[in-house]
Motif scaffolding. Structure first.
Motif, short mmCIF file in Angstrom:
data_model
loop_
_atom_site.label_atom_id
_atom_site.label_comp_id
_atom_site.label_asym_id
_atom_site.label_seq_id
_atom_site.Cartn_x
_atom_site.Cartn_y
_atom_site.Cartn_z
N ILE A 238 0.58 -10.06 -14.93
CA ILE A 238 1.85 -9.86 -15.62
C ILE A 238 1.59 -9.32 -17.02
O ILE A 238 0.90 -9.95 -17.82
CB ILE A 238 2.66 -11.17 -15.69
N HIS A 239 2.18 -8.17 -17.30
CA HIS A 239 2.10 -7.55 -18.63
C HIS A 239 3.51 -7.46 -19.20
O HIS A 239 4.48 -7.25 -18.47
CB HIS A 239 1.59 -6.11 -18.55
N THR A 240 3.61 -7.54 -20.52
CA THR A 240 4.79 -7.08 -21.24
C THR A 240 4.28 -6.25 -22.42
O THR A 240 3.09 -6.35 -22.77
CB THR A 240 5.67 -8.24 -21.76
N PRO A 241 5.11 -5.43 -23.03
CA PRO A 241 4.60 -4.61 -24.14
C PRO A 241 3.94 -5.42 -25.25
O PRO A 241 2.90 -5.02 -25.78
CB PRO A 241 5.85 -3.87 -24.61
N ASP A 242 4.53 -6.57 -25.62
CA ASP A 242 3.91 -7.36 -26.69
C ASP A 242 3.03 -8.49 -26.15
O ASP A 242 2.27 -9.09 -26.90
CB ASP A 242 4.96 -7.92 -27.65
N ASN A 243 3.12 -8.80 -24.86
CA ASN A 243 2.33 -9.84 -24.19
C ASN A 243 2.48 -11.22 -24.81
O ASN A 243 1.68 -12.12 -24.53
CB ASN A 243 0.84 -9.44 -24.13
N ALA A 244 3.51 -11.41 -25.62
CA ALA A 244 3.66 -12.68 -26.33
C ALA A 244 3.85 -13.85 -25.38
O ALA A 244 3.34 -14.96 -25.63
CB ALA A 244 4.84 -12.59 -27.30
N ASP A 245 4.58 -13.66 -24.30
CA ASP A 245 4.87 -14.75 -23.37
C ASP A 245 4.18 -14.57 -22.02
O ASP A 245 4.55 -15.20 -21.03
CB ASP A 245 6.39 -14.84 -23.14
N ALA A 246 3.15 -13.72 -21.96
CA ALA A 246 2.57 -13.35 -20.68
C ALA A 246 2.03 -14.54 -19.88
O ALA A 246 2.27 -14.62 -18.67
CB ALA A 246 1.49 -12.29 -20.87
N PRO A 247 1.29 -15.49 -20.47
CA PRO A 247 0.80 -16.60 -19.65
C PRO A 247 1.93 -17.43 -19.03
O PRO A 247 1.85 -17.81 -17.86
CB PRO A 247 -0.04 -17.42 -20.63
N ALA A 248 2.95 -17.71 -19.82
CA ALA A 248 4.07 -18.49 -19.28
C ALA A 248 4.80 -17.71 -18.19
O ALA A 248 5.25 -18.27 -17.19
CB ALA A 248 5.03 -18.86 -20.41
N LEU A 249 4.93 -16.39 -18.38
CA LEU A 249 5.58 -15.57 -17.37
C LEU A 249 4.74 -15.52 -16.09
O LEU A 249 5.29 -15.56 -14.98
CB LEU A 249 5.80 -14.16 -17.90
N ALA A 250 3.42 -15.44 -16.23
CA ALA A 250 2.56 -15.45 -15.04
C ALA A 250 2.75 -16.74 -14.25
O ALA A 250 2.84 -16.72 -13.02
CB ALA A 250 1.11 -15.27 -15.45
#
Length: 279
Positions: A238-250
């Motif tokens: 899971i990527h987002t442009p800022d990756n700020a919440d990436a672990p929680a989103l994964a």
């Protein structure tokens, strides 16, 4: 039946473990996610001692998907690469089973006419590793003959085709600085959701708005659940442009798939970060 989820890195300034010593950050990340993209190996082959420290911080079931160095894929375009390939394979040996797949990301200029070079390269690779290829030339997604030829070449080597799904990201104009930067750098290719092996790997780029990221991955929840029921063991990044919440989103993606496939084990609870003190 196992679904692995992860991010493009294991340390980010906004993540809970960022203030830990560098030698502990991967261990903390690995309590949140059980896979990670090895993007840094594209720029330089790591020292063997460094790789040994990665192995020491993770369980054998943890999955590294390591990108081959650019000297192999971009500079020499898969030809005359015996020495840099040997050095790379020696460096990553301490990972053992954690080296889930070696990731051959090819440049956008790598076209259908270059498939024979890819085939020859795959034939020379040792069978001790799995391999996964990411292509970005538009013809592989719009020309059925080119797609069939690439698929046949990969299948002959038991290699996977990694889709990088940016369709949700490019569905509407950017709204943040991180999104504007990604808008100019990320590939725009059509969606592909066909697995060639029992270990499919997907890279998904959402938006900085978590709601839109979750809306965009619903098709992948369906596909991933189907793969699991078929006996496959996918890995989702899971990527987002800022990756700020990436672990929680994964972890949220894993939870959504698990709601569809009740037999899937839950991820373990993350290690809590102890507050820093003066004593």
């Amino acid at each position: 039946m196992r679904l692995h989820v992860g991010c493009a890195m294991w340390s980010h300034r906004s993540w809970p473990g960022h203030r830990l010593p560098p030698t502990e950050r991967l261990r903390h990340y690995a309590s949140w996610c059980d896979a990670v993209e090895g993007n840094t190996t594209f720029y330089a082959t790591p020292a063997r001692d460094t790789v040994a420290s990665w192995a020491a911080q993770t369980e054998p079931e943890f999955r590294f998907v390591l990108k081959l160095p650019k000297v192999i894929t971009h500079e020499r375009r898969l030809t005359n690469v015996d020495e840099p390939l040997r050095v790379f394979l020696d460096a990553i040996e301490p990972l053992g089973p954690r080296a889930h797949a070696l990731w051959i990301q090819l440049p956008g200029s790598f076209a259908p006419a270059d498939i024979p070079a890819l085939g020859r390269f795959l034939e020379q690779l040792p069978q001790s590793h799995r391999y996964a290829v990411e292509v970005r030339h538009p013809a592989f997604f719009t020309d059925a003959r080119a797609a069939r030829l690439l698929g046949a070449t990969l299948a002959a080597a038991r290699a996977e085709w990694i889709p990088f799904d940016t369709t949700a990201f490019f569905a509407s104009p950017p709204t943040s600085d991180a999104e504007r930067d990604a808008w100019t750098r990320k590939p725009r290719v059509p969606l592909r959701s066909v697995a060639l092996t029992d270990r499919p790997i997907v890279r998904y780029l959402g938006r900085d708005d978590s709601t839109r990221t979750v809306e965009g991955w619903q098709r992948w929840v369906d596909v991933t659940a189907t793969w699991l029921r078929e006996g496959r063991s996918p890995t989702m990044f899971i990527h987002t442009p800022d990756n700020a919440d990436a672990p929680a989103l994964a972890r949220r993606f894993h939870d959504e798939v698990r709601a569809r496939v009740p037999g899937l084990d839950a991820l373990p609870e993350p290690i809590p970060v102890e507050p820093l003190t003066l004593f």
